[in-house]
Motif scaffolding. Structure first.
Motif, short mmCIF file in Angstrom:
data_model
loop_
_atom_site.label_atom_id
_atom_site.label_comp_id
_atom_site.label_asym_id
_atom_site.label_seq_id
_atom_site.Cartn_x
_atom_site.Cartn_y
_atom_site.Cartn_z
N LYS A 27 8.39 12.10 -28.72
CA LYS A 27 7.52 12.54 -27.63
C LYS A 27 7.40 11.51 -26.51
O LYS A 27 6.94 11.84 -25.42
N THR A 28 7.77 10.27 -26.78
CA THR A 28 7.68 9.21 -25.77
C THR A 28 9.01 8.48 -25.68
O THR A 28 9.87 8.64 -26.56
N ARG A 29 9.15 7.67 -24.66
CA ARG A 29 10.37 6.88 -24.50
C ARG A 29 10.55 5.94 -25.69
O ARG A 29 11.67 5.76 -26.18
N GLU A 30 9.47 5.35 -26.18
CA GLU A 30 9.55 4.43 -27.31
C GLU A 30 9.96 5.17 -28.58
O GLU A 30 10.74 4.65 -29.39
N ASP A 31 9.47 6.39 -28.77
CA ASP A 31 9.91 7.20 -29.91
C ASP A 31 11.41 7.47 -29.82
O ASP A 31 12.13 7.37 -30.82
N TYR A 32 11.86 7.84 -28.64
CA TYR A 32 13.25 8.25 -28.46
C TYR A 32 14.21 7.07 -28.62
O TYR A 32 15.30 7.22 -29.18
N LEU A 33 13.82 5.89 -28.16
CA LEU A 33 14.73 4.74 -28.16
C LEU A 33 14.65 3.90 -29.42
O LEU A 33 15.68 3.40 -29.90
N VAL A 34 13.45 3.70 -29.99
CA VAL A 34 13.31 2.80 -31.13
C VAL A 34 12.43 3.39 -32.24
O VAL A 34 11.81 2.66 -33.01
N ALA A 35 12.36 4.72 -32.33
CA ALA A 35 11.62 5.41 -33.40
C ALA A 35 10.18 4.91 -33.51
O ALA A 35 9.64 4.79 -34.62
N GLY A 36 9.57 4.62 -32.37
CA GLY A 36 8.17 4.19 -32.37
C GLY A 36 7.94 2.81 -32.96
O GLY A 36 6.80 2.43 -33.21
N ARG A 37 9.00 2.05 -33.21
CA ARG A 37 8.92 0.72 -33.83
C ARG A 37 8.08 0.78 -35.12
O ARG A 37 7.22 -0.05 -35.38
N ASN A 38 8.40 1.76 -35.99
CA ASN A 38 7.51 2.02 -37.12
C ASN A 38 8.24 2.33 -38.43
O ASN A 38 7.70 3.02 -39.30
N LEU A 39 9.46 1.83 -38.63
CA LEU A 39 10.19 2.14 -39.85
C LEU A 39 9.83 1.17 -40.97
O LEU A 39 9.78 -0.05 -40.77
N GLY A 40 9.60 1.74 -42.17
CA GLY A 40 9.34 0.94 -43.35
C GLY A 40 10.62 0.44 -43.99
O GLY A 40 11.73 0.72 -43.52
N PRO A 41 10.51 -0.33 -45.11
CA PRO A 41 11.69 -1.00 -45.68
C PRO A 41 12.82 -0.07 -46.12
O PRO A 41 13.98 -0.35 -45.84
N SER A 42 12.51 1.03 -46.82
CA SER A 42 13.59 1.89 -47.32
C SER A 42 14.31 2.60 -46.18
O SER A 42 15.55 2.63 -46.14
N MET A 43 13.56 3.15 -45.25
CA MET A 43 14.18 3.83 -44.10
C MET A 43 14.95 2.82 -43.25
O MET A 43 16.06 3.11 -42.78
N TYR A 44 14.38 1.66 -43.06
CA TYR A 44 15.03 0.64 -42.22
C TYR A 44 16.34 0.17 -42.84
O TYR A 44 17.37 0.08 -42.16
N ALA A 45 16.32 -0.14 -44.15
CA ALA A 45 17.53 -0.62 -44.81
C ALA A 45 18.63 0.44 -44.78
O ALA A 45 19.80 0.14 -44.52
N GLY A 258 16.55 -5.86 -44.05
CA GLY A 258 17.80 -6.10 -43.33
C GLY A 258 18.80 -6.88 -44.16
O GLY A 258 20.00 -6.57 -44.17
N ALA A 259 18.33 -7.90 -44.88
CA ALA A 259 19.22 -8.66 -45.76
C ALA A 259 19.79 -7.76 -46.86
O ALA A 259 20.96 -7.88 -47.24
N ALA A 260 18.96 -6.85 -47.38
CA ALA A 260 19.44 -5.91 -48.40
C ALA A 260 20.52 -4.99 -47.83
O ALA A 260 21.50 -4.67 -48.51
N ALA A 261 20.36 -4.59 -46.57
CA ALA A 261 21.39 -3.76 -45.92
C ALA A 261 22.70 -4.53 -45.80
O ALA A 261 23.78 -3.97 -46.00
N GLY A 262 22.62 -5.83 -45.49
CA GLY A 262 23.83 -6.65 -45.42
C GLY A 262 24.54 -6.73 -46.75
O GLY A 262 25.77 -6.64 -46.83
N LEU A 263 23.76 -6.89 -47.83
CA LEU A 263 24.35 -6.94 -49.17
C LEU A 263 25.01 -5.61 -49.51
O LEU A 263 26.10 -5.57 -50.11
N TYR A 264 24.38 -4.50 -49.12
CA TYR A 264 24.97 -3.18 -49.36
C TYR A 264 26.33 -3.07 -48.68
O TYR A 264 27.28 -2.51 -49.24
N CYS A 265 26.44 -3.61 -47.47
CA CYS A 265 27.71 -3.54 -46.74
C CYS A 265 28.81 -4.30 -47.47
O CYS A 265 29.97 -3.88 -47.49
N VAL A 266 28.45 -5.44 -48.07
CA VAL A 266 29.43 -6.21 -48.84
C VAL A 266 29.91 -5.38 -50.04
O VAL A 266 31.12 -5.29 -50.31
#
Length: 420
Positions: A27-45, A258-266
């Motif tokens: 509904k806002t520019r911040e929602d559209y560009l950065v998901a409201g800056r509100n993602l938790g660990p599982s969604m973020y990873a 974020g570090a967990a996401a990096g390990l997943y990529c490896v």
């Protein structure tokens, strides 16, 4: 093949439905560009992982595993290590800045000219990354279902353009959750063990392969150094990656998820290399090694399972394509258009920019047919032109605007010369 095709169609329709649902959350520019800056660990990873693991990571790593063996894992590994570094050492600084784009930092540290110049480089980089994934999508659809390349570009790429335009970062985030689950199950838990089984099991596969295929450096030092310079460093300064970092709700989420996401990529890279190695055993000669992934899928998987794995590959490709399109569109709407129009961009402007970036990506994808060359050009330009000015902006108090502009200009010329 009918069961497989139905599975893929259901996946595609689900992505469009999620995009429609997400449109009502943006509904806002911040929602559209950065998901409201509100993602938790599982969604973020999950969403950070799927940004990185696209066409080159899936098709390319399998191809590298087929040609070079276990050392093919270095492509994904370098990107995973880059994500770990940015998560553990840079994310706190980035979140505190409350940015939308990488190039905003250059204006804050230098001046608007530095932001505008770097924006042009960033758009080229992001579009090329998106093109790689759309080309890979068309390659899979052609190799598995016999769909013409241009039709594969329009179908696969068109779905990405539609759901990305509708909901922006919320569309991409919600689709990434589904895509993360599908690609994990499809690539890690189905294709890898079933392809090794098709090769006769681990012991039979190892004994059938050349000894060099078990070496961690068979890929060669020139490629290893190139992967470090392009992908380890490039991941740390790409708009598509920074834009995901900006979605984290806290520094702790950005660091550790974020570090967990990096390990997943490896781990994903290891799986891709093993799949390629197994394919080398039961398909020892390929006319075109770019077809390694599609041929391995066809040869090692039964009906139904094959469709799920194809959906998993498409999930990896579409997530990266959507993130890169979004990165290009965000840079255009937030950095380039305001400099030209002298006014900030609205939510609708960002949505139109996403649509235009998507259409340009489709057009470029129709004239390219390789998953590594466009990516190489993109990362060469990004690292060659942007690394020094960005490091100077963050860490070097005496760096100047003139030095930043000269650095970007001369580096672009040198990079293009050596690419040529």
């Amino acid at each position: 093949m009918t069961i497989d095709l139905i599975t893929v169609v259901i996946y595609a329709l689900a992505m469009l439905a999620i995009g429609w649902f997400a449109m009502h959350r943006a509904k806002t520019r911040e929602d559209y560009l950065v998901a409201g800056r509100n993602l938790g660990p599982s969604m973020y990873a999950a969403t950070l992982s799927t940004v990185i693991l696209g066409g080159a990571s899936t098709l390319g790593t399998v191809r590298l595993g087929y040609v070079y063996g276990l050392s093919g894992l270095w492509f994904c590994t370098m990107m995973g290590l880059g994500i770990m570094v940015i998560s553990l050492f840079l994310s706190k600084h980035l979140l505190n800045l409350k940015l939308f784009t990488v190039t905003e930092l250059l204006e804050r540290r230098y001046n608007p000219a530095a932001r505008f110049s770097s924006s042009l480089i960033m758009v080229v980089y992001a579009l090329m990354v998106a093109v790689v994934s759309i080309v890979a999508t068309a390659t899979i659809l052609n190799g598995i279902f016999g769909i013409g390349f241009w039709m594969g570009v329009l179908l696969g790429g068109g779905i990405v353009v539609i759901y990305s335009t509708l909901g922006g970062m919320w569309s991409i985030t919600l689709t990434d959750i589904v895509q993360f689950i599908i690609m994990t199950v499809g690539i890690m838990f189905l294709l890898m063990p079933l392809s090794i089984n098709q090769a006769g099991g681990w012991d039979a596969m190892v004994s059938a392969l050349p000894e060099t295929h078990l070496s961690m450096i068979n890929i060669g030092w020139p490629l290893l150094i190139g992967y470090f310079l392009n992908y380890f460093l490039g991941i740390m300064i790409g708009q598509d990656i920074w834009q995901r970092v900006f979605t984290a709700r806290s520094v702790g989420v950005a660091k550790y998820a974020g570090a967990a996401a990096g390990l997943y990529c490896v781990l994903y890279g290891i799986c891709g290399a093993l799949i390629g190695m197994a394919g080398r055993v039961f398909i020892p000669e390929l006319d075109n090694v770019n077809d390694a992934f599609a041929k391995i899928v066809q040869a090692s998987l039964p009906d139904g399972i094959r469709g799920l794995v194809v959906a998993a590959a498409l999930a990896a490709l579409m997530s990266t394509a959507s993130a890169a399109m979004m990165a290009a569109a965000s840079t255009i709407a937030q950095d380039i258009l305001p400099a030209v129009r002298k006014q900030p961009s609205s939510l609708n402007t960002n949505r139109i920019a996403t649509l235009v970036a998507g259409l340009v990506t489709l057009a470029l994808s129709l004239v390219l047919d390789d998953v590594f060359k466009p990516l190489t050009v993109a990362y060469n330009l990004l690292v060659g032109c942007m690394m020094v000015p960005l490091v100077g902006a963050i860490y070097w108090k005496r760096s100047s605007t003139t030095a930043a502009l000269v650095s970007m200009g001369l580096s672009a010329l040198v990079t293009l010369f050596f690419l040529w």
